[in-house]
Design a protein around this motif. Structure first.
Motif, PDB file in Angstrom:
ATOM      1  N   GLY A  51       0.810  -1.215   0.000  1.00 59.33           N
ATOM      2  CA  GLY A  51       0.000   0.000   0.000  1.00 59.33           C
ATOM      3  C   GLY A  51       0.840   1.259   0.000  1.00 59.33           C
ATOM      4  N   LEU A  52       2.141   1.125   0.249  1.00 62.65           N
ATOM      5  CA  LEU A  52       3.038   2.284   0.219  1.00 62.65           C
ATOM      6  C   LEU A  52       3.527   2.594  -1.193  1.00 62.65           C
ATOM      7  N   SER A  53       3.123   1.802  -2.171  1.00 59.38           N
ATOM      8  CA  SER A  53       3.505   2.053  -3.550  1.00 59.38           C
ATOM      9  C   SER A  53       2.832   3.324  -4.071  1.00 59.38           C
ATOM     10  N   THR A  83       2.054   3.875  -7.068  1.00 59.34           N
ATOM     11  CA  THR A  83       1.019   3.446  -8.010  1.00 59.34           C
ATOM     12  C   THR A  83      -0.304   3.220  -7.294  1.00 59.34           C
ATOM     13  N   VAL A  84      -0.268   2.520  -6.169  1.00 58.86           N
ATOM     14  CA  VAL A  84      -1.501   2.278  -5.416  1.00 58.86           C
ATOM     15  C   VAL A  84      -2.085   3.602  -4.934  1.00 58.86           C
ATOM     16  N   GLY A  85      -1.232   4.509  -4.500  1.00 62.15           N
ATOM     17  CA  GLY A  85      -1.708   5.807  -4.040  1.00 62.15           C
ATOM     18  C   GLY A  85      -2.427   6.589  -5.117  1.00 62.15           C
ATOM     19  N   LEU A  86      -1.975   6.473  -6.366  1.00 59.88           N
ATOM     20  CA  LEU A  86      -2.627   7.197  -7.451  1.00 59.88           C
ATOM     21  C   LEU A  86      -4.065   6.736  -7.662  1.00 59.88           C
ATOM     22  N   PHE A  87      -4.339   5.470  -7.371  1.00 57.57           N
ATOM     23  CA  PHE A  87      -5.708   4.967  -7.518  1.00 57.57           C
ATOM     24  C   PHE A  87      -6.652   5.572  -6.484  1.00 57.57           C
ATOM     25  N   GLU A  88      -6.090   6.153  -5.442  1.00 53.23           N
ATOM     26  CA  GLU A  88      -6.910   6.872  -4.471  1.00 53.23           C
ATOM     27  C   GLU A  88      -7.393   8.206  -5.032  1.00 53.23           C
ATOM     28  N   LEU A  89      -6.709   8.701  -6.069  1.00 52.90           N
ATOM     29  CA  LEU A  89      -6.960  10.056  -6.548  1.00 52.90           C
ATOM     30  C   LEU A  89      -7.722  10.114  -7.860  1.00 52.90           C
ATOM     31  N   LEU A  90      -7.547   9.107  -8.713  1.00 53.07           N
ATOM     32  CA  LEU A  90      -8.042   9.201 -10.082  1.00 53.07           C
ATOM     33  C   LEU A  90      -8.767   7.929 -10.490  1.00 53.07           C
ATOM     34  N   PRO A  91      -9.613   8.014 -11.540  1.00 49.43           N
ATOM     35  CA  PRO A  91     -10.171   6.784 -12.103  1.00 49.43           C
ATOM     36  C   PRO A  91      -9.058   5.961 -12.735  1.00 49.43           C
ATOM     37  N   PRO A  92      -9.280   4.658 -12.935  1.00 42.75           N
ATOM     38  CA  PRO A  92      -8.186   3.797 -13.407  1.00 42.75           C
ATOM     39  C   PRO A  92      -7.500   4.289 -14.666  1.00 42.75           C
ATOM     40  N   PRO A 118      12.478   2.784  -3.873  1.00 39.60           N
ATOM     41  CA  PRO A 118      11.651   1.593  -3.622  1.00 39.60           C
ATOM     42  C   PRO A 118      10.153   1.856  -3.593  1.00 39.60           C
ATOM     43  N   PHE A 119       9.748   3.103  -3.389  1.00 39.54           N
ATOM     44  CA  PHE A 119       8.327   3.403  -3.286  1.00 39.54           C
ATOM     45  C   PHE A 119       7.623   3.404  -4.644  1.00 39.54           C
ATOM     46  N   TRP A 120       8.404   3.322  -5.732  1.00 37.55           N
ATOM     47  CA  TRP A 120       7.756   3.348  -7.051  1.00 37.55           C
ATOM     48  C   TRP A 120       8.384   2.312  -7.975  1.00 37.55           C
ATOM     49  N   THR A 121       8.832   1.216  -7.409  1.00 40.78           N
ATOM     50  CA  THR A 121       9.404   0.151  -8.216  1.00 40.78           C
ATOM     51  C   THR A 121       8.851  -1.186  -7.747  1.00 40.78           C
ATOM     52  N   ALA A 180      14.869   0.904   2.861  1.00 38.11           N
ATOM     53  CA  ALA A 180      13.626   1.424   2.292  1.00 38.11           C
ATOM     54  C   ALA A 180      12.802   0.299   1.676  1.00 38.11           C
ATOM     55  N   TYR A 181      13.467  -0.635   1.002  1.00 37.67           N
ATOM     56  CA  TYR A 181      12.737  -1.780   0.440  1.00 37.67           C
ATOM     57  C   TYR A 181      12.107  -2.622   1.556  1.00 37.67           C
ATOM     58  N   LEU A 182      12.819  -2.788   2.662  1.00 44.78           N
ATOM     59  CA  LEU A 182      12.262  -3.556   3.773  1.00 44.78           C
ATOM     60  C   LEU A 182      11.017  -2.879   4.335  1.00 44.78           C
ATOM     61  N   VAL A 183      11.027  -1.555   4.386  1.00 39.95           N
ATOM     62  CA  VAL A 183       9.857  -0.822   4.881  1.00 39.95           C
ATOM     63  C   VAL A 183       8.690  -0.983   3.907  1.00 39.95           C
ATOM     64  N   VAL A 184       8.957  -0.765   2.630  1.00 40.66           N
ATOM     65  CA  VAL A 184       7.885  -0.809   1.633  1.00 40.66           C
ATOM     66  C   VAL A 184       7.323  -2.222   1.485  1.00 40.66           C
ATOM     67  N   GLU A 185       8.196  -3.217   1.434  1.00 40.88           N
ATOM     68  CA  GLU A 185       7.781  -4.587   1.136  1.00 40.88           C
ATOM     69  C   GLU A 185       7.752  -5.486   2.372  1.00 40.88           C
ATOM     70  N   TRP A 186       7.790  -4.908   3.569  1.00 43.96           N
ATOM     71  CA  TRP A 186       7.834  -5.734   4.768  1.00 43.96           C
ATOM     72  C   TRP A 186       6.701  -6.749   4.855  1.00 43.96           C
ATOM     73  N   PRO A 187       5.454  -6.393   4.539  1.00 40.95           N
ATOM     74  CA  PRO A 187       4.391  -7.404   4.624  1.00 40.95           C
ATOM     75  C   PRO A 187       4.661  -8.628   3.749  1.00 40.95           C
ATOM     76  N   LEU A 188       5.209  -8.405   2.548  1.00 38.81           N
ATOM     77  CA  LEU A 188       5.525  -9.525   1.662  1.00 38.81           C
ATOM     78  C   LEU A 188       6.657 -10.367   2.240  1.00 38.81           C
ATOM     79  N   PHE A 189       7.750  -9.695   2.670  1.00 39.47           N
ATOM     80  CA  PHE A 189       8.868 -10.433   3.260  1.00 39.47           C
ATOM     81  C   PHE A 189       8.413 -11.220   4.492  1.00 39.47           C
ATOM     82  N   ASN A 190       7.622 -10.578   5.331  1.00 39.48           N
ATOM     83  CA  ASN A 190       7.171 -11.209   6.566  1.00 39.48           C
ATOM     84  C   ASN A 190       6.269 -12.406   6.283  1.00 39.48           C
TER      85      ASN A 190
END
Length: 564
Positions: A75-77, A79-88, A175-178, A219-229
């Motif tokens: 959810g820190l991506s 890309t995901v944040g942009l879907f909060e703002l605009l239609p697909p 890492p927030f946009w890759t 930074a990658y660990l922060v962004v992707e921690w749920p996946l790693f965990n």
């Protein structure tokens, strides 16, 4: 008044993006592995309110009877944040523009700070940055490819001992946009090699480089921690990727490996920007031909090691599936992650080679080679070419634009028909799709049992297989496709084969569709949405409910309900 070359490059990028800006929702958007795989899930994460919910028990209910939340993007991506703002469709066009803009600015800054820093190289740097920004790529991957120029600039600045703050910001933001699985391990490996090289060369530990690598990793660990965990620590689910069988899904043998290596070296791979490496090879060749004979060996060495690195990466990526196939019987987990994706680094390396060659050539040669690179890039960009066809009023009938592909009015008709007959909302029943990607139904807010997923629970694959076992038995190709790979957990028809995009104009009819209704009911399925007509639906345990079509939709949808 003289106009800055960078401004001209920005104008060039604007012209490149103009078809998207004019067509908007009627723009053509890459479908394979993009709209059908990478696009719907971020939309659903936002729509269903679980984008930032990383609890291990949270699921995405609209996909596969509850796809584990941590199997999807963070959810820190951005890309995901942009879907909060605009239609697909707005998200896609804005991301396309921003990714390319940042790519252009990053490449221009990199060239001007390092390889093309002279006053007479401004135009060359700007033109090469424009070539970089217009490469064919999957913009849904964010700055995974084009953002590498800015990341390299940041690390080169750290290497030189800068005390400025912006290199650290670039490193932390990358890492927030890759997509970590595509570039993270490989960028970190390359930077680690650079760090070790400097350490050996100078005899001192390059502290700033080490700190930069640790910051990127952190930074990658922060962004992707749920996946790693979920995979490495909590082991929330067993991924279906453990059943990947490289021996079945990849051609084996020396010839196949060499062909694949040649493809990686001369063309690259389509996810990581597929374009002919012609300009770089021509530029090196011209430089060598123009070099006096006595200095040619030195010049050859200067470029040779770059080309050897690129060749080595191509050979490694080309033979990687075969290497995995050899050891996979003893170590099945090796097939679950593709360690051969070093080819994601090669577009940037080729542009570095091109820049090094261009700075040794006179202006006319620079202009000609830059023209070659720009022509190659845009002519191999399917989105740009198909949008030119859209503007010309001659669209490719097999490549629908976004609006025709998603076909919201058409699927609204389907949803309303079901609601009128049953009173049920989409969340209260499950569908499966035949002849078109489930992502289309997902983007129209249907809850699908099938999906195109790079990562999902292996038990679900096993539970889904009996549903399609009859069709898999008819087609060894489809059986291998599902059993040895399975990212496309779809309804299959042996008669349709791998045609997952059956347009209304094709009028396809499936004569014999083997469908396990008991498994479908067990998975809580109720409706089949099919882009092909079933000749004998009753034999499949289905009854026809309606046929839906619209002139502006790519699909004709046949709605079938399972017979209770």
């Amino acid at each position: 008044m003289r106009v800055s070359p960078l401004v001209l490059a920005l104008v060039g990028l604007l012209l490149f993006l103009t078809p998207f800006l004019v067509l908007q929702e009627q723009s053509y958007v890459t479908i394979d592995d993009n709209l059908e795989a990478e696009f719907a899930i971020p939309y659903l994460l936002v729509q269903q309110g679980v984008a930032l919910d990383q609890h291990p028990a949270v699921e995405l209910p609209a996909v596969m009877n509850g796809l584990p939340r941590n199997a999807a993007r963070s959810g820190l991506s951005v890309t995901v944040g942009l879907f909060e703002l605009l239609p697909p469709w707005g998200v896609y066009l804005l991301q396309q523009a921003l990714v390319r803009l940042l790519g252009l600015l990053g490449m221009y800054a990199l060239l001007r700070r390092h390889w093309l820093s002279g006053p007479h190289h401004k135009f060359t740097a700007a033109a090469l940055a424009l070539c970089w920004a217009t490469l064919p790529l999957y913009s849904m991957y964010g700055v995974s490819v084009l953002g590498q120029a800015g990341l390299l600039l940041a690390f080169l600045e750290l290497r030189q001992g800068t005390r400025r703050w912006w290199p650290w910001l670039i490193v932390a933001a990358f890492p927030f946009w890759t997509i970590f699985a595509f570039v993270g391990p490989f960028v970190l490996t390359a930077l680690g090699v650079l760090t070790l090289y400097d350490w050996r060369r100078t005899g001192r530990l390059p502290v700033r480089l080490v700190a930069g690598v640790l910051l990127l990793l952190g930074a990658y660990l922060v962004v992707e921690w749920p996946l790693f965990n979920s995979i490495l620590i909590a082991k929330q689910f067993v991924p279906h990727r453990l059943e990947f069988d490289m021996r079945q899904i990849t051609p084996m043998g020396l010839g196949a490996g060499l062909r694949s290596a040649g493809q990686f070296f001369f063309m690259g791979q389509y996810h990581a920007s597929r374009f002919l490496r012609l300009a770089g090879l021509l530029a090196v060749g011209v430089v060598l031909l123009r070099t006096p004979a006595g200095q040619r060996l030195t010049q050859l060495w200067r470029f040779g090691w770059w080309l050897l690195v690129l060749l080595g990466l191509a050979v490694f990526s080309g033979f990687y599936p075969q290497m995995v196939a050899v050891v996979q019987p003893k170590f099945p987990a090796l097939g679950a992650f593709n360690f051969g994706r070093f080819h994601y680094l090669t577009p940037l390396l080729w542009f570095v080679v091109l820049a090094l060659a261009l700075r040794q050539l006179p202006g006319r040669w620079q202009a000609g080679l830059l023209g070659v690179q720009l022509l190659v890039g845009v002519s191999m960009n399917p989105e740009w070419l198909n949008n030119l066809r859209e503007l010309a009023g001659r669209p490719n009938p097999h490549e629908p634009n976004y609006a025709a592909y998603v076909a919201q009015p058409l699927f609204k008709d389907v949803e309303q028909t079901i609601r009128q007959q049953t009173g049920l909302r989409p969340a209260q029943y499950r569908v499966a799709c035949l002849g078109f990607p489930p992502a289309v139904a997902q983007l129209n807010n249907f809850y699908t049992l099938d999906s195109y997923q790079n990562n999902y629970p292996l038990p679900y694959k096993h539970a889904f297989r009996p549903l399609i076992a009859g069709e898999l038995a008819k087609s060894p190709v489809l059986r291998t496709y599902f059993d040895a790979w399975g990212n496309r957990c779809f309804l299959f028809s042996a008669e349709l084969g791998k045609d997952f995009r059956v347009g209304a104009f094709q009028h396809r009819v499936v004569q014999d569709f083997t469908f396990d209704t008991s498994t479908f009911r067990k998975l809580t399925g109720r409706y089949v949405l099919s882009a092909a007509r079933l000749a004998r639906p009753a034999r499949s345990g289905l009854r026809p409910v309606g046929v839906f079509s619209r002139p502006d939709a790519y699909w004709r949808i046949y709605l079938y309900e399972v017979i209770q």
